[in-house]
Design an enzyme around this catalytic site. Sequence first.
Site, mmCIF file in Angstrom:
data_model
loop_
_atom_site.group_PDB
_atom_site.id
_atom_site.type_symbol
_atom_site.label_atom_id
_atom_site.label_comp_id
_atom_site.label_asym_id
_atom_site.label_seq_id
_atom_site.Cartn_x
_atom_site.Cartn_y
_atom_site.Cartn_z
ATOM 1 C CD GLU A 42 -2.319 1.231 2.897
ATOM 2 O OE1 GLU A 42 -2.241 0.207 3.600
ATOM 3 O OE2 GLU A 42 -2.916 2.264 3.241
ATOM 4 C CG ASP A 49 -0.564 1.745 6.544
ATOM 5 O OD1 ASP A 49 0.585 1.301 6.411
ATOM 6 O OD2 ASP A 49 -0.919 2.880 6.169
ATOM 7 C CG ASP A 79 -4.697 2.238 9.141
ATOM 8 O OD1 ASP A 79 -4.917 1.491 8.148
ATOM 9 O OD2 ASP A 79 -4.178 3.365 9.039
ATOM 10 C CG ASP A 100 -8.067 4.579 5.585
ATOM 11 O OD1 ASP A 100 -9.293 4.349 5.551
ATOM 12 O OD2 ASP A 100 -7.557 5.718 5.570
#
Length: 652
Positions: free
Chosen positions: A436, A514, A516, A518
């Site tokens: 990402e 990541d 998280d 998102d």
Amino acid sequence: MSEEEKLDRSKDYSANNIQVLEGLEAVRKRPAMYIGDVGVKGLHHLVYEVVDNSIDEALAGYCDTIDVFINENNSITVIDNGRGIPVEMHEKEQKSALEVVMTVLHAGGKFDKDTYKVSGGLHGVGVSCVNALSTQLIAEVHRNGKVYSQEYAIGVPQHPVKEIGTTEINGTKVTFLPDASIFDSTVYSYDTLSNRLRELAFLNKGIKLTITDKRKTDEEGNFISDEFFSEGGLKEFVFFLDESRETLIEDAIYIEGEKDGIPVEVAMLYNTSYSENIHAYVNNINTHEGGTHLSGFRMGLTRTLKKYADESGMLSKLKFEIAGDDFREGLTAVISVKVQEPQFEGQTKTKLGNREVTSPVSQAVSEMLENYLEEHPKDAKTIVNKVILAATARHAARKAREMVQRKGALTGGGLPGKLADCSSKDPAECEIYLVEGDSAGGTAKQGRDRHFQAIMPLRGKILNVEKAMQHKIFENEEIKNIYTALGVRVGTDEDSKALNMEKLRYHKVIIMCDADVDGSHIVTLILTFFFRHMKEMIEMGYIYIATPPLYLVKKGNKEVYAWTDDDRDRIALELKGNGTTSPGIQRYKGLGEMNAEQLWSTTMNPEFRTLRQVSIESAADADRTFSMLMGDDVPPRRDFIEKNAKYAKIDI
Ligand code: 0RA
């Protein structure tokens, strides 16, 4: 009986027992050969094997309720209200029928030829395998007003069948405790079992299946439990599958009946999406690889819709042929057939080979569809319009696809500029990280072992393939890059979009995002793409998710990574020791917060990293999950992602 005959009998008896022991021993020596594997899948397979026997009893018309319990110690109890497994003496084997069923490989139901036996797990190995792989199994039969019981340890009877009481009901109760020395883990998943029971309820209407988890209680002190019952069968199943999609037609198209002695049940719905979702079952087993029943379905569908469209005159302006695929865009269908002696073929033995099945299914589908189209002219028009739209889009998509593939060929296998390839050319040892963002991509490039690790950064959010039309997908830069980097192609055969993996360049595709919300959304987007367009890659076990750490716990010059909150607290305590200052805790929100060395040692170094291999437990569930996650209905998606975001855990 003469003395000689008696002797022969007793010889037979011990000979039989030796055979029994040899059989059970074989199962314990090579459990994977009988139940697939000794991982989580195999563990759950034991339950399906036992439940299947009760389903058979229900299909024979003698049972309508099956209750499953996960007990406190992770043993399983299955109770049905059928006739009860016979306990009478089995002439040939010289022991009770119950003992034969429980101890002789493949013995289930041999003594009841009339029963219509069609269920039976994928491996169809029988309950004796479950017995052999359990440290303890107790069978209790309610029958003839009496309760009978027999207990076994790793398949060996501990005593003859004994009468332990009287009863007014009929039925069978089996409790087994899987052998921890055989299975990697002996902890049952409530979700996995309840998903399968729900599926069984849809596939076998009229049977009530319940599940109760006795390991924990909810706030009110009740055990977690669910009850599954379907009156409408597959008709309800397709609505369940399409819950997050927008339906195009008024009601499901449905048929149930017997053709040439083969029970056939089919339900279908058209929705506004662009994907095809057909789930085909044989004897309650999901046949992922399709086979003769699926061909029959396709033939019937194509023939009937094409005929209708031709006769309606709606195709007059179309300048190109309609292909098989076009009739199935936006189609959700479930096909279920029951076959007496199924021949399973293919890589995963989930492809039906019986040729005699094609024609009955095709005829059944033609008949039901013809009737439906005649009776619902408005829906018929909607469907034909949808087909024309699909054909037009496919025409455009093919051009886009050919462009992608030609471009690749022209530049001599020209790899995407963003790809930092590895030096090895052996796909079996090569891995590609889909990372990402460009910044994390840069760190990964510095940190990797360039011999076998390739890095490809993906910019921003990749296209939501659940909502995009075919040609948009092949025009998308990131998606084109994935195809070229992997070296795979979409089949050119008009009727088959099967992926050509001959030139696949990596046997590990690792999605690294990541940790998280998102990040987990991006993981889901990428997984959706693989699920819809490169399912073969998932089925081969080539798709993985990287797991970056969530915390760094620091004290003095000591630094330890943590992947869970529990880990973090434990490590903090350890580092604190007898000192007074608490360790510092750094929460990693993104890959970007790690330097190349840290990323390598925590997330990319094969010696220390944890990769989560993506697998499809149930295609029907995965389909529903993806359409829910990626569809228009936002609230359920947010719930799901938030629930699963912390460890970016997505089970499909
Ligand atoms: C064969 C014959 C009969 C019952 C069963 C099988 C049977 C097997 C299982 C396995 C789990 N639950 C079951 N319930 C029944 C009975 C034949 C008769 O009563 O005449």
